[in-house]
Design a protein around this motif. Structure first.
Motif, PDB file in Angstrom:
ATOM      1  N   PRO A  89       0.654  -1.292  -0.031  1.00  0.00           N
ATOM      2  CA  PRO A  89       0.056  -0.053   0.145  1.00  0.00           C
ATOM      3  C   PRO A  89       0.929   1.075  -0.012  1.00  0.00           C
ATOM      4  O   PRO A  89       1.973   1.290   0.453  1.00  0.00           O
ATOM      5  CB  PRO A  89      -0.837   0.011   1.385  1.00  0.00           C
ATOM      6  CG  PRO A  89      -0.714  -1.524   1.701  1.00  0.00           C
ATOM      7  CD  PRO A  89       0.582  -1.986   1.134  1.00  0.00           C
ATOM      8  N   SER A  98      -4.332   1.215  -2.140  1.00  0.00           N
ATOM      9  CA  SER A  98      -4.303   0.008  -1.081  1.00  0.00           C
ATOM     10  C   SER A  98      -3.697  -1.027  -1.892  1.00  0.00           C
ATOM     11  O   SER A  98      -3.685  -1.010  -3.312  1.00  0.00           O
ATOM     12  CB  SER A  98      -5.754  -0.231  -0.579  1.00  0.00           C
ATOM     13  OG  SER A  98      -6.475  -0.547  -1.651  1.00  0.00           O
ATOM     14  N   ASN A 136      -6.818  -2.263  -6.339  1.00  0.00           N
ATOM     15  CA  ASN A 136      -5.595  -1.681  -6.130  1.00  0.00           C
ATOM     16  C   ASN A 136      -5.761  -0.075  -6.684  1.00  0.00           C
ATOM     17  O   ASN A 136      -4.746   0.356  -7.576  1.00  0.00           O
ATOM     18  CB  ASN A 136      -4.348  -2.304  -6.607  1.00  0.00           C
ATOM     19  CG  ASN A 136      -4.146  -2.542  -7.965  1.00  0.00           C
ATOM     20  OD1 ASN A 136      -5.444  -2.567  -8.451  1.00  0.00           O
ATOM     21  ND2 ASN A 136      -3.193  -2.695  -8.439  1.00  0.00           N
TER      22      ASN A 136
END
Length: 480
Positions: free
Chosen positions: A406, A431, A439
């Motif tokens: 992250p 993230s 993501n």
């Protein structure tokens, strides 16, 4: 893995360009005529090759992929090559170039105020992608969409390019025309004009309607779109193949006799027929009539030097790119000295729709930027127009590319004097991708203009994260 014989593939690529030149030369004298034609063959003397932008633009794309490779190729890169090497200003060509001149990036450059985004400029230049990805319809289609969106945004012109590119690439493996058409239809939205027009064509064929009545039905069905548009003209090319019943001359003459963008319909028919049948399928007298030369009209050869001037040279250079494109895209294909091996399970994968759904999902009012460890997609839902004191919505989707770790990303805005950003935070969490969490992070904000607005107004969003040396610079251009 699909294995294709090297010599057969190369012969099909050469036949593709030969067919392209034959169709372009035969169709050019009738380009733009909306009535039925009644041609019987060439209107040009033997040895004459007429210049054709259908083939010209693909020479520039060949240079682009040779220069920067298939890994780095993008709509933005193709747009830069367009501005550098392609002089014509007609129709969508001129609109996209004007949009790029004032700072817009594709697909937005092809979408913004583009009355020609449903036209023919992109599906006519798909062969370079198909021939670099033989037996790989999704790969050819990906590059064709990347190319088409520069001057067609998310219009029917882009869907047409995806449809044709998928058919052409698959034709190195699948020889049944109806199966190729069905494959192409799986790659575009079922409710788009392109798909509906092709389904009407197939319905007429299945019901025994003759070619002239079918042509008239296509014209009437697409009347709302107008003249010189992709759905009807792609259908005219396919009509030639279906009603031509495997005869090259009959097929070509039928397509051109449908009228409209006749150099394009003839050229694409010739290309697809060439891939399906190789040089053995093209009549010797028409081969001799056209010769091997490529004549240019739509590119700046003085600046874009070193481009091939014959179909033979073009074939060699395109063929040499196949292993590079295959490697870059993890293609399930290999060129071999022996016999073809085409497992049914691999052909079944041609009909997968995951790649096409992603491509169809790219908004027209958007563009992508890449900064190695992440990438960003800018979406301008209401377009890039702005006026003094006006606020314009902007969405920036930032996706994590390298390393699942992250990241906190920090935003710094570089704005014209008096401008401001509303609704954006200074820091966001990018993230890790899991089964439940993407993501990526979406930044939603409004850019509000100050009292002074120019024709071109550039905002730069600087994105950084701790531990990464590269700053992402995301350009956002507003048109006053």
């Amino acid at each position: 893995m699909i294995k294709l014989n090297k010599d057969v593939v190369k012969d099909k690529i050469y036949a593709c360009w030969l067919g392209k030149n034959i169709g372009g030369t035969m169709g050019t004298p009738y380009e733009g005529k909306t009535e039925l034609n009644d041609i019987q063959g060439f209107a040009t003397p033997q040895g004459t090759v007429l210049a054709n932008d259908d083939l010209d633009l693909q020479l520039v794309w060949l240079k682009a992929i040779e220069d920067i490779g298939p890994y780095s190729l993008s709509a933005q890169a193709l747009g830069e090559y367009w501005v550098s090497y392609i002089p014509p200003h007609w129709n969508e060509y001129g609109i996209c170039k004007n949009n790029m001149h004032i700072g817009l990036i594709a697909p937005l450059a092809g979408e913004y105020k583009n009355a020609w985004k449903h036209s023919n400029g992109a599906w006519i230049r798909t062969e370079v992608w198909a021939c670099m990805a033989p037996g790989c319809p999704d790969i050819a289609m990906k590059y064709a969409q990347m190319d088409a969106c520069v001057d067609h945004g998310a219009g029917e012109g882009t869907y047409a390019a995806m449809f044709v590119a998928a058919m052409e690439a698959a034709a190195f493996v699948i020889t049944d025309l109806r199966k190729l058409i069905d494959l192409g239809l799986t790659k575009i939205p079922a409710d788009c004009w392109m798909a509906k027009t092709i389904r009407l064509l197939l319905e007429c064929k299945d019901n025994g309607v003759d070619w002239k009545e079918t042509r008239q039905k296509l014209v009437e069905f697409t009347k709302e779109l107008g003249w010189f548009q992709a759905p009807a003209n792609v259908a005219f090319a396919i009509l030639g193949l279906l009603w031509g019943e495997g005869d090259f001359k009959k097929s070509m003459i039928l397509a051109i006799n449908c009228g409209d963008d006749t150099d394009c319909t003839g050229a694409t028919l010739g290309s697809l027929y060439g891939i399906l049948n190789g040089t053995a399928g093209i009549p010797e007298d028409w081969k001799a009539h056209i010769g091997d030369n490529i004549v240019s009209v739509a590119i700046d050869r003085g600046s874009c030097y070193g481009l091939p001037t014959t179909c033979t040279a073009l074939t060699d250079r395109v063929y040499n790119m196949i292993p590079v494109v295959a490697k870059a895209n993890n293609a399930n294909i290999r060129l071999v000295d022996g016999e073809d091996e085409v497992p049914e399970a691999d052909v079944a994968k041609f009909y997968d729709t995951a790649v096409s759904k992603d491509l169809i999902g790219i908004p027209g009012n958007s563009y992508d930027t890449d900064f190695i460890w992440a990438k960003a997609r800018v979406i301008m839902p209401d377009g890039p127009d702005i006026a003094p004191g006006k606020a314009v919505k902007v969405q920036i989707e930032v996706s994590n590319k390298h390393n699942p770790q992250p990241k906190h990303i920090n935003l710094k805005w570089h704005l014209p004097e008096g401008w401001k950003v509303n609704g954006a935070a200074q820091t966001y969490l990018l993230s890790t991708a899991t089964r439940y969490t993407p993501n990526s992070v979406v930044i939603e904000c409004e850019i509000e203009a100050g009292e002074k607005v120019d024709i071109t107004n550039r905002v730069i969003l600087e994105i950084t994260t701790s531990g990464r040396p590269t700053a992402g610079l995301v350009p956002i251009t507003f048109i006053g």
